[in-house]
Design an enzyme around this catalytic site. Structure first.
Site, PDB file in Angstrom:
ATOM      1  N   ARG A  95       0.821  -1.217   0.000  1.00 39.60           N
ATOM      2  CA  ARG A  95       0.000   0.000   0.000  1.00 39.60           C
ATOM      3  C   ARG A  95       0.857   1.271   0.000  1.00 39.60           C
ATOM      4  O   ARG A  95       0.467   2.283  -0.579  1.00 39.60           O
ATOM      5  CB  ARG A  95      -0.957   0.003   1.203  1.00 39.60           C
ATOM      6  CG  ARG A  95      -2.141  -0.933   1.009  1.00 39.60           C
ATOM      7  CD  ARG A  95      -3.144  -0.830   2.143  1.00 39.60           C
ATOM      8  NE  ARG A  95      -4.401  -1.495   1.778  1.00 39.60           N
ATOM      9  CZ  ARG A  95      -5.442  -1.573   2.581  1.00 39.60           C
ATOM     10  NH1 ARG A  95      -5.398  -1.028   3.785  1.00 39.60           N
ATOM     11  NH2 ARG A  95      -6.547  -2.190   2.196  1.00 39.60           N
ATOM     12  N   LYS A 151     -20.860 -17.544   0.671  1.00 45.24           N
ATOM     13  CA  LYS A 151     -22.277 -17.326   0.973  1.00 45.24           C
ATOM     14  C   LYS A 151     -22.960 -16.352   0.027  1.00 45.24           C
ATOM     15  O   LYS A 151     -22.436 -15.283  -0.267  1.00 45.24           O
ATOM     16  CB  LYS A 151     -22.415 -16.807   2.410  1.00 45.24           C
ATOM     17  CG  LYS A 151     -21.985 -17.822   3.466  1.00 45.24           C
ATOM     18  CD  LYS A 151     -22.202 -17.268   4.860  1.00 45.24           C
ATOM     19  CE  LYS A 151     -21.881 -18.322   5.922  1.00 45.24           C
ATOM     20  NZ  LYS A 151     -22.132 -17.792   7.286  1.00 45.24           N
ATOM     21  N   GLY A 188     -10.458  -9.454  -1.272  1.00 43.43           N
ATOM     22  CA  GLY A 188      -9.348 -10.142  -0.622  1.00 43.43           C
ATOM     23  C   GLY A 188      -9.036 -11.524  -1.160  1.00 43.43           C
ATOM     24  O   GLY A 188      -7.922 -11.811  -1.601  1.00 43.43           O
ATOM     25  N   GLY A 233     -13.655  -3.578   0.512  1.00 44.84           N
ATOM     26  CA  GLY A 233     -15.018  -3.099   0.699  1.00 44.84           C
ATOM     27  C   GLY A 233     -15.452  -2.058  -0.316  1.00 44.84           C
ATOM     28  O   GLY A 233     -16.578  -2.092  -0.811  1.00 44.84           O
TER      29      GLY A 233
END
Length: 395
Positions: free
Chosen positions: A36, A197, A354, A377
């Protein structure tokens, strides 16, 4: 949407506040992965070369508005200096006289790093007074933290209302890649959505079926889709209570002309461990005492054919239990196919999330994709069709 970049502003003799995401992993005060930090280098160097003074604003961890010694940004200074090839001066606050004095004392070609923005309670509340106090330190605001753009915080959104807002190089690259993938993409568009999921990706699936031509479902999610169609999946991971929701998604896809692609054949095993005995069966023939852990070779061949016909690919999530061999085979094969088509100039491929980054790196395919987002996110919320406050504020 239109946003300005570093090329659109005059930075000579200007103090440039740069919101970056350098929330890097550390052990015993030492950075263990500088990825990063390395990604902000082009932005900082361009500001310096244009005669500007870069002042870095960033968060670290979750101090919840309190000063937490172990969450100070100060230990990042040596790694920043190494990556940037410049002297980095640390300021022990991100507002007020302490910050102003440090900025005033900094010479040309030096970089200022101010203390963790989240040490102030107003940061996560997007307090206008805190944003105003930050803005008093500079002349231009550059947001180079797409990964924090889904948060409406003082340093990611509030600041843009007080200073001329500009996208940094990393933000610019991310927005261009996502615009190419979902904004006005070349068609046909195929999306790969995997993971455990369905319940965690309802917004994503609901948005994609109306925007892509083909939707490939993989991982544990595929089992839930099979169950929704009355197919038994033995002891496989599946959200049986989501069957009705899945049928609604399939109906929406049909109305939108989106083809949903489920496994034709599957790899099953009686235990989930490396090298476990496994077999390939049709999707309808999972034994009652077995679990589906990967898509089979026929499924991969079908996915490869869809990739061949596509112009744009968006990828989020693996096709199987990629962490353990041999259940990484489908993900690896599909990823390599996408990578080869991209390298040949036949496909625009954008991936993020991720597990996705880890899976594509494991497959040795990440380097050939058009763009790999590490934003997590923020990348997912963009794919879900949501407005990101940090991006909206740049417009």
């Amino acid at each position: 949407m239109a946003w300005k970049t570093l090329d659109d502003v005059q930075m000579q003799d200007k103090t440039v506040l740069v919101r970056v995401d350098i929330n890097v992993p550390m052990e015993d005060g030492v950075v263990t992965d500088a990825t990063r930090i390395e990604k902000i280098v082009p932005t900082v160097r361009d500001i310096v070369q244009a005669g500007g003074k870069p002042v870095l604003l960033a968060h670290f961890g979750r101090p919840k508005g309190k000063i937490v010694e172990g969450m100070s940004l100060k230990p990042l200074v040596p790694t920043l200096e190494q990556a940037l090839g410049m002297r980095v001066i640390f300021g022990s606050d991100c507002v007020g006289d302490v910050a102003k004095d440090i900025i005033d004392q900094t010479s040309e070609g030096e970089v200022v790093l101010l203390e963790n923005t989240r040490f102030h309670e107003g940061e996560e509340k997007n307090d206008p007074e805190l944003a105003k106090a930050m803005a008093a330190l500079g002349d231009i605001y550059v947001n180079d933290a797409f990964s924090a753009a889904h948060r409406a915080h003082a340093s990611t959104e509030g600041l843009a209302h007080h200073l001329p807002p500009v996208a940094g190089r990393l933000m610019e690259a991310e927005l261009k890649a996502l615009e190419a993938a979902l904004g006005q993409p070349k068609r046909p568009v195929v999306a790969v959505v995997g993971g455990a999921k369905v319940s965690t990706k309802l917004d994503l699936l609901g948005n994609l079926v109306s925007r892509v031509d083909h939707l490939v479902i993989g991982g544990g999610m595929a089992n839930t889709f099979l169950v929704a169609q009355g197919i038994e999946v033995g002891k496989s991971l599946a959200e049986r209570d989501m069957a009705g929701t899945v049928r609604e998604i399939l109906e929406k896809a049909q109305k939108a002309g989106c083809q949903v692609i489920l496994p034709i054949d599957v790899v099953v095993a009686r235990e989930f461990k490396a090298g476990a005995a496994c077999e390939t069966v049709t999707a309808e023939a999972c034994p009652a005492d077995a679990m589906i852990l990967d898509a089979g070779p026929e499924s991969v061949a079908h996915i490869a054919m869809v990739f061949e016909q596509a112009e744009t690919l968006i990828w989020n999530g693996p096709l199987g239990a990629f962490e353990i061999e041999p259940f990484d085979a489908a993900t690896n094969a599909a990823a390599k196919k996408a990578a080869d088509l991209t390298a040949a100039g036949r496909l625009v491929s954008v991936a993020g999330g991720g597990d996705t980054v880890a899976a594509l790196n494991k497959a040795g395919a990440a380097g050939k994709f058009s763009y790999i987002s590490t934003a997590g996110g923020a990348f997912l919320e963009w794919m879900e069709g949501k407005t990101l406050p940090g991006v909206a504020a740049l417009g």
